[in-house]
Write a protein that holds these residues in place. Sequence first.
Motif, short mmCIF file in Angstrom:
data_model
loop_
_atom_site.label_atom_id
_atom_site.label_comp_id
_atom_site.label_asym_id
_atom_site.label_seq_id
_atom_site.Cartn_x
_atom_site.Cartn_y
_atom_site.Cartn_z
N ASP A 199 10.12 -2.10 1.73
CA ASP A 199 9.16 -3.14 2.10
C ASP A 199 8.38 -2.63 3.30
N GLU A 200 7.13 -2.23 3.10
CA GLU A 200 6.38 -1.53 4.13
C GLU A 200 6.17 -2.38 5.38
N MET A 201 6.11 -3.70 5.24
CA MET A 201 5.93 -4.54 6.41
C MET A 201 7.12 -4.38 7.36
N PHE A 202 8.34 -4.50 6.82
CA PHE A 202 9.53 -4.35 7.65
C PHE A 202 9.72 -2.91 8.11
N CYS A 203 9.45 -1.96 7.22
CA CYS A 203 9.67 -0.55 7.55
C CYS A 203 8.76 -0.10 8.69
N GLU A 204 7.51 -0.54 8.68
CA GLU A 204 6.57 -0.14 9.72
C GLU A 204 6.68 -1.00 10.97
N LEU A 205 7.17 -2.24 10.81
CA LEU A 205 7.40 -3.11 11.97
C LEU A 205 8.56 -2.59 12.80
N SER A 206 9.50 -1.94 12.13
CA SER A 206 10.65 -1.35 12.81
C SER A 206 10.19 -0.27 13.79
N ASP A 207 10.92 -0.13 14.90
CA ASP A 207 10.62 0.91 15.88
C ASP A 207 11.91 1.67 16.17
N PRO A 208 12.03 2.91 15.66
CA PRO A 208 11.03 3.68 14.90
C PRO A 208 10.94 3.20 13.45
N PRO A 209 9.90 3.63 12.72
CA PRO A 209 9.74 3.23 11.32
C PRO A 209 11.00 3.53 10.50
N GLU B 23 19.70 -14.41 -28.00
CA GLU B 23 20.43 -14.22 -26.76
C GLU B 23 19.76 -13.14 -25.93
N GLY B 24 19.71 -13.36 -24.62
CA GLY B 24 19.09 -12.38 -23.74
C GLY B 24 20.06 -11.32 -23.27
N TYR B 25 19.57 -10.45 -22.42
CA TYR B 25 20.38 -9.37 -21.84
C TYR B 25 19.85 -9.13 -20.43
N ASP B 26 20.66 -8.50 -19.63
CA ASP B 26 20.27 -8.29 -18.23
C ASP B 26 19.23 -7.18 -18.11
N ILE B 27 18.27 -7.40 -17.22
CA ILE B 27 17.28 -6.38 -16.85
C ILE B 27 17.78 -5.72 -15.57
N VAL B 28 17.95 -4.40 -15.60
CA VAL B 28 18.52 -3.68 -14.46
C VAL B 28 17.43 -2.87 -13.77
N VAL B 29 17.19 -3.18 -12.49
CA VAL B 29 16.21 -2.46 -11.69
C VAL B 29 16.89 -1.25 -11.05
N GLU B 30 16.33 -0.07 -11.29
CA GLU B 30 16.95 1.18 -10.84
C GLU B 30 16.35 1.64 -9.50
N PRO B 31 17.17 2.31 -8.66
CA PRO B 31 16.63 2.96 -7.47
C PRO B 31 15.89 4.23 -7.88
N THR B 32 14.87 4.62 -7.15
CA THR B 32 14.10 5.80 -7.52
C THR B 32 14.28 6.96 -6.55
N GLN B 33 14.04 6.71 -5.26
CA GLN B 33 14.17 7.80 -4.28
C GLN B 33 14.26 7.21 -2.89
N VAL B 34 14.62 8.07 -1.93
CA VAL B 34 14.63 7.69 -0.53
C VAL B 34 13.30 8.10 0.10
N ILE B 35 12.65 7.14 0.75
CA ILE B 35 11.45 7.44 1.52
C ILE B 35 11.87 7.64 2.97
N THR B 36 11.72 8.88 3.45
CA THR B 36 12.17 9.21 4.79
C THR B 36 11.09 8.88 5.82
N ARG B 37 11.48 8.07 6.80
CA ARG B 37 10.65 7.83 7.98
C ARG B 37 11.46 8.24 9.21
N GLN B 38 11.04 7.88 10.37
CA GLN B 38 11.64 8.42 11.59
C GLN B 38 13.09 7.98 11.81
#
Length: 387
Positions: free
Chosen positions: A217-227, A256-271
């Motif tokens: 979430d870029e708002m929280f990531c950039e609001l953080s000090d350091p990013p 009948e439905g089934y679960d939708i699974v959201v996968e992680p993609t990568q780590v975005i490295t900041r400071q």
Amino acid sequence: MHKIILLIDFSEEYSKSLLKGITKYSREHGPWVFCRMPLFHRETMGIDGILDWAREWEADGIVGQLYNDVSVEKIVQAGIPVIAQDFKERFTDIPNITGAYRETGAMGAEYFLKKGFQHFAFYGFKNIVWSRERAEGFDERVTRAGYQVTYFEHEKARSSELWYYKPSSLSEWLASLPKPIAIMTCDDRLGQHITEACRHSGIRIPEEVAVLGVDNDEMFCELSDPPLSSITLDAEKGGYDAAHLLDRLIRKEITEGYDIVVEPTQVITRQSTDIYATPDEYIAVSLKYIHQNIEKNLQVDDVVKQVPLSRRSLEMRFQQVIGYPIYKYIQNLRIEKFSKKLLETDQAVFEIAMDLGLNDTRNIARQFKQIKGCTPLKYRHRYLAGK
């Protein structure tokens, strides 16, 4: 034309990404009509009020954050197809938009292990599925590597217990931890809690404490000090897949439905994690120089010049401490920066290579495929246009 009620927190980046995927599907297969129902209606109207509105509006389906209680049975009995976003726990009688939470935790652990950390901690909530299972995945991978995880976990949800009501307990916990330490948090919001508490306590980030969140979430990531560094999730694809499932349920193609699974993609490295944990002074100097100059056409000889060692001595020392050669570390970090630019910009591969000080795009494409398993363009398409 389907009429869909969206009972979602529209302020969260994760939910916004889900909505992007849902609207993308509706444009391709609709059009659909949406009723954006803010979450306070869940509290003020209750399930009965939401169902009354759904019947009056003749809604075809609901996607929302619902409580795991007996009221859900009322929706099931009403016969309106519904998919729940599991913001508390997974549902058993209706399909969920859930996540590969343990895999996300394991990805965070692997990321820190590759950076040489030997001390680990997790900050999150005990009674929320996405936090609990991320902690489990993190713990499992750290334990397999021969280390242990220290925990600071809230008993209550973030909406009812804000971290700064108890700053002393969090600050005292951070001060008590062995340093340097790698801390994974259950999401970016709590990642910012850690960076704020460290600032107030005079704890250096990332030298003493490296912090990794989830959601990007870029708002929280950039609001953080350091990013704040963060793990990205393929939530847009999750929204698209959820809309496809809801469409099939509405059309009665399935019962009948089934679960939708959201996968992680990568780590975005900041400071907040841009460091390698090592007590070796010369390796620390070398790594700092590499990270500060990675966007130049950096060579091994440039790194050797930063320390009073011969190339052979530094190479042997680097291999012993880091686990692979200097050139390989530079290559891996460069691809990490390259992949980040692929997802965050619309620049051509050639332009990104030039930004990183590289003239040989064919070579960088070959290195990228070796590490990521596909070409840069396929990587971008996979995560931005859906797998």
